[in-house]
Design a protein around this motif. Sequence first.
Motif, PDB file in Angstrom:
ATOM      1  N   THR A 179       0.819  -1.216   0.000  1.00  7.83           N
ATOM      2  CA  THR A 179       0.000   0.000   0.000  1.00  7.83           C
ATOM      3  C   THR A 179       0.851   1.265   0.000  1.00  7.83           C
ATOM      4  OG1 THR A 179      -0.126   0.162   2.416  1.00  7.83           O
ATOM      5  CG2 THR A 179      -1.764  -1.234   1.320  1.00  7.83           C
ATOM      6  N   ILE A 198       1.311  -3.818   6.604  1.00  4.85           N
ATOM      7  CA  ILE A 198       1.164  -4.792   5.531  1.00  4.85           C
ATOM      8  C   ILE A 198       2.492  -4.835   4.778  1.00  4.85           C
ATOM      9  CG2 ILE A 198      -0.131  -5.457   3.469  1.00  4.85           C
ATOM     10  CD1 ILE A 198      -2.445  -3.716   4.514  1.00  4.85           C
ATOM     11  N   VAL A 206       0.179  -9.336   7.189  1.00  4.43           N
ATOM     12  CA  VAL A 206      -0.304  -8.150   7.893  1.00  4.43           C
ATOM     13  C   VAL A 206      -0.101  -8.383   9.378  1.00  4.43           C
ATOM     14  CG1 VAL A 206      -2.699  -9.016   7.800  1.00  4.43           C
ATOM     15  CG2 VAL A 206      -2.260  -6.601   8.304  1.00  4.43           C
ATOM     16  N   ARG A 238      -7.065  -9.686   8.123  1.00  7.47           N
ATOM     17  CA  ARG A 238      -6.482 -10.348   6.960  1.00  7.47           C
ATOM     18  C   ARG A 238      -7.270 -10.028   5.698  1.00  7.47           C
ATOM     19  NH1 ARG A 238      -6.121 -14.335   3.460  1.00  7.47           N
ATOM     20  NH2 ARG A 238      -8.371 -14.686   3.669  1.00  7.47           N
ATOM     21  N   ALA A 241      -6.636  -6.536   4.540  1.00  2.00           N
ATOM     22  CA  ALA A 241      -5.300  -6.455   3.951  1.00  2.00           C
ATOM     23  C   ALA A 241      -5.284  -7.095   2.563  1.00  2.00           C
ATOM     24  CB  ALA A 241      -4.283  -7.129   4.863  1.00  2.00           C
ATOM     25  N   ARG A 244      -6.633  -4.526   0.310  1.00  2.00           N
ATOM     26  CA  ARG A 244      -5.697  -3.417   0.120  1.00  2.00           C
ATOM     27  C   ARG A 244      -4.491  -3.833  -0.714  1.00  2.00           C
ATOM     28  NH1 ARG A 244      -5.717   0.040   5.850  1.00  2.00           N
ATOM     29  NH2 ARG A 244      -7.998  -0.034   6.156  1.00  2.00           N
ATOM     30  N   CYS A 245      -4.159  -5.128  -0.706  1.00  2.83           N
ATOM     31  CA  CYS A 245      -3.062  -5.645  -1.541  1.00  2.83           C
ATOM     32  C   CYS A 245      -3.500  -5.850  -2.991  1.00  2.83           C
ATOM     33  CB  CYS A 245      -2.564  -6.983  -0.996  1.00  2.83           C
ATOM     34  SG  CYS A 245      -1.557  -6.871   0.498  1.00  2.83           S
TER      35      CYS A 245
END
Length: 384
Positions: A179, A198, A206, A238, A241, A244-245
């Motif tokens: 991120t 992360i 994460v 999780r 994350a 967001r990944c």
Amino acid sequence: ILQVKFPCVIMRGGSSKGVFFHDRDLPRDPDLRDRIIIRAFGSPDPRQIDGLGGSYSTTSKVVIIAPAGRPDVDVLYTFGQVNITAPMIDYKGNCGNLSGAVGPFAIDEGLVKAVEPVTTVRILNTNTNKRIIAEVPVRGGNAEIEGDCRIAGVPGTGAPVRLGYEEPWGSVTGKLFPTGKRREKMEVRGFGTVEVTILDAANPAVFVRAEELGVKGTERAEEIDQNMALSDALEEIRSQACYRCGLVDDPARATELVPAVPKVAYVARPADYTSALGEPVRARELTVCARIQSMQRAHRAYALTGAIATAAAAAIEGTVVHDVAVPRGDGSVVIGHPGGPLTLEVVLDGEGQAVRPKLVKSVRTARRLMDGYVYVPESVLRGR
């Protein structure tokens, strides 16, 4: 023909166990290949009673090995996390523990010429396109299994397989910090706003501080699984994350679509505790205490790819892991997990915002447990 048989080897690598196949022995069609593997493991079934799986994420893993056919690599290694309760295999990341068994497998199967006393095996993990260098003790033309190397979470001792994970950052996302931030905030039901890091090294992961979830960082795996509020919070972290990944379009579908990565772990300053084997672990031996999830359950030891990410985060300023880490002065990072201490060595490259883990070293043990054939009903080949 009522059943079709496929040659396979079952191996333990570190604190994981997996079924190893030669790529040549499996169908070229990926859908058919996966149907065969899923049926061979006995999934979906929480007990995996009708297959080779062991009903835990650490024992429901497949490894596919092929000759590399290139000068800088000896073997290609593909890892799959076989889902226990759903008919799917997650190929998104690597398994560090089973990486320790790839070198011994390659030597014993004749893919790499055995050289005493140590054979170097250059491995390319196809999931992450990262190279791993394994130094495998050899005796009598085979991988040595006897030795005095002890792995926390594994009974007894074995021969040390020394692993070097080259340039492990950006394994799945292409970035060390997917991120672009070393720390960020998340809203978690029941816990409010928590701060996380992360980081992608060997696998995306994460991290959150234990205190933000109301725990100490020294819990037994069974305690974590029994604490539904904690388990749910970790999976929510999780899943966010994962979104967001960029691995899923909707965090609500992360558990279904990408259950294995990113890994999620909570960390705390070193503390005394008792390992799952009843052995005392002293705070003075550790850099950090950590507990990690594997496929929505507490890992009984620690995922090695998660350990690589944890060690990298501990060494890099600005992460929540670095906040609680106590440097040891010798360059090592020692993670206190439910099975005991796990030691890694991190070599960083660059400075400031450009810092990257250049090499992460660890030691595992491995052993061939059996070889033979796994039988799959012929109807699986017809899609039934």
